[in-house]
Scaffold this motif. Structure first.
Motif, PDB file in Angstrom:
ATOM      1  N   TYR A   1       0.816  -1.216   0.000  1.00  0.00           N
ATOM      2  CA  TYR A   1       0.000   0.000   0.000  1.00  0.00           C
ATOM      3  C   TYR A   1       0.856   1.276   0.000  1.00  0.00           C
ATOM      4  O   TYR A   1       0.318   2.370   0.028  1.00  0.00           O
ATOM      5  CB  TYR A   1      -0.934   0.009   1.215  1.00  0.00           C
ATOM      6  CG  TYR A   1      -2.147  -0.846   1.012  1.00  0.00           C
ATOM      7  CD1 TYR A   1      -3.361  -0.280   0.668  1.00  0.00           C
ATOM      8  CD2 TYR A   1      -2.086  -2.231   1.136  1.00  0.00           C
ATOM      9  CE1 TYR A   1      -4.493  -1.066   0.468  1.00  0.00           C
ATOM     10  CE2 TYR A   1      -3.201  -3.024   0.934  1.00  0.00           C
ATOM     11  CZ  TYR A   1      -4.396  -2.434   0.605  1.00  0.00           C
ATOM     12  OH  TYR A   1      -5.509  -3.223   0.393  1.00  0.00           O
TER      13      TYR A   1
ATOM     14  N   TYR B   1      -6.687   5.459   3.552  1.00  0.00           N
ATOM     15  CA  TYR B   1      -7.034   5.169   2.164  1.00  0.00           C
ATOM     16  C   TYR B   1      -8.531   4.896   2.092  1.00  0.00           C
ATOM     17  O   TYR B   1      -9.077   4.223   2.966  1.00  0.00           O
ATOM     18  CB  TYR B   1      -6.321   3.906   1.659  1.00  0.00           C
ATOM     19  CG  TYR B   1      -4.825   3.947   1.795  1.00  0.00           C
ATOM     20  CD1 TYR B   1      -4.019   4.261   0.705  1.00  0.00           C
ATOM     21  CD2 TYR B   1      -4.200   3.661   3.006  1.00  0.00           C
ATOM     22  CE1 TYR B   1      -2.634   4.293   0.822  1.00  0.00           C
ATOM     23  CE2 TYR B   1      -2.822   3.695   3.135  1.00  0.00           C
ATOM     24  CZ  TYR B   1      -2.043   4.011   2.040  1.00  0.00           C
ATOM     25  OH  TYR B   1      -0.685   4.039   2.163  1.00  0.00           O
TER      26      TYR B   1
ATOM     27  N   PHE C   1     -11.217   3.204  -0.703  1.00  0.00           N
ATOM     28  CA  PHE C   1     -11.383   2.489  -1.958  1.00  0.00           C
ATOM     29  C   PHE C   1     -12.872   2.411  -2.268  1.00  0.00           C
ATOM     30  O   PHE C   1     -13.693   2.225  -1.367  1.00  0.00           O
ATOM     31  CB  PHE C   1     -10.775   1.086  -1.850  1.00  0.00           C
ATOM     32  CG  PHE C   1      -9.287   1.117  -1.645  1.00  0.00           C
ATOM     33  CD1 PHE C   1      -8.427   1.154  -2.732  1.00  0.00           C
ATOM     34  CD2 PHE C   1      -8.745   1.154  -0.374  1.00  0.00           C
ATOM     35  CE1 PHE C   1      -7.052   1.219  -2.552  1.00  0.00           C
ATOM     36  CE2 PHE C   1      -7.375   1.216  -0.180  1.00  0.00           C
ATOM     37  CZ  PHE C   1      -6.521   1.249  -1.271  1.00  0.00           C
TER      38      PHE C   1
ATOM     39  N   CYS D   1      -8.571   3.042  -5.526  1.00  0.00           N
ATOM     40  CA  CYS D   1      -8.259   4.117  -4.587  1.00  0.00           C
ATOM     41  C   CYS D   1      -8.846   5.438  -5.084  1.00  0.00           C
ATOM     42  O   CYS D   1      -8.525   5.893  -6.182  1.00  0.00           O
ATOM     43  CB  CYS D   1      -6.747   4.253  -4.419  1.00  0.00           C
ATOM     44  SG  CYS D   1      -6.256   5.493  -3.199  1.00  0.00           S
TER      45      CYS D   1
ATOM     46  N   ARG E   1      -6.503   9.131  -0.558  1.00  0.00           N
ATOM     47  CA  ARG E   1      -5.399   8.745   0.331  1.00  0.00           C
ATOM     48  C   ARG E   1      -4.870  10.030   0.917  1.00  0.00           C
ATOM     49  O   ARG E   1      -4.770  11.057   0.234  1.00  0.00           O
ATOM     50  CB  ARG E   1      -4.320   7.926  -0.378  1.00  0.00           C
ATOM     51  CG  ARG E   1      -3.442   8.711  -1.349  1.00  0.00           C
ATOM     52  CD  ARG E   1      -4.204   9.063  -2.618  1.00  0.00           C
ATOM     53  NE  ARG E   1      -3.340   9.566  -3.655  1.00  0.00           N
ATOM     54  CZ  ARG E   1      -3.298  10.859  -4.010  1.00  0.00           C
ATOM     55  NH1 ARG E   1      -4.036  11.757  -3.410  1.00  0.00           N
ATOM     56  NH2 ARG E   1      -2.515  11.238  -4.995  1.00  0.00           N
TER      57      ARG E   1
END
Length: 185
Positions: free
Chosen positions: A117, A126, A128, A134, A137
């Motif tokens: 990662y 993060y 998703f 993603c 972040r």
């Protein structure tokens, strides 16, 4: 403690798969079983970091608010426990209880997941989407220990609200800042 920023995994990256032990239940947990079809938050945290401790109440509140909306939360600690025994799985279990975490707190003993990662600091966050791409972040919010800025989770909450409403998450994202992950030598 070296103040370290996130490395900012490229947006659109598919979440690397993993199976790690959950320190709370003692069960191995796989990303594919934990993920949500809506959004999945993966955070790299640890027990001892003052930056993580500073936001621990908000982590519990954030999960409470968004798990009800179908968002999954996963916390991972990747620190070398030889040099940081306070981050051991036994202590992680107690910390999860003390902080009121309602989500798995996984132990990445090999540190392979953190590397996959590109995690650099604690906390490192993060988000998703439902396809495990993603979309965010970076930081929880602008608050840091020893500042007068309140912990609100604003950045993460704004990104989650965008995902849940089907809108694109803003690409203007600030790196998280915290203690460096304690890598094995």
């Amino acid at each position: 403690m070296a103040l370290t920023p996130s490395t900012m995994l490229p947006l659109g990256t598919v979440a690397p798969d993993f199976t790690l032990p959950d320190t709370v239940t003692g069960q191995d947990m796989a990303l594919q079983a934990l993920k949500s079809d809506m959004a999945t938050v993966i955070m790299f945290i640890c027990n001892h970091c003052p930056y993580v401790k500073h936001v621990s109440d908000e982590l519990a509140n954030l999960a409470k608010d968004y798990q009800a909306k179908g968002v999954s939360f996963i916390a991972i600690s990747s620190n070398d426990i030889t040099n940081r025994p306070e981050d051991s799985p036994e202590n992680m279990k107690q910390t999860a209880h003390d902080w009121g975490l309602s989500f798995p707190y996984l132990y990445d003993e090999t540190q392979e997941v953190a590397k996959a990662y590109q995690a650099a600091c604690t906390p490192d966050f993060y988000i998703f989407d439902g396809e495990l791409r993603c979309v965010y972040r970076g930081q929880l919010d602008d608050s840091r220990p020893n500042t007068d800025i309140p912990v609100t989770g604003k950045d993460l909450r704004t990104a989650l609200d965008s995902v849940l409403s089907g809108e694109q998450v803003s690409s203007e994202q600030k790196p998280s800042m915290g203690c460096n992950i304690k890598w094995k030598s």
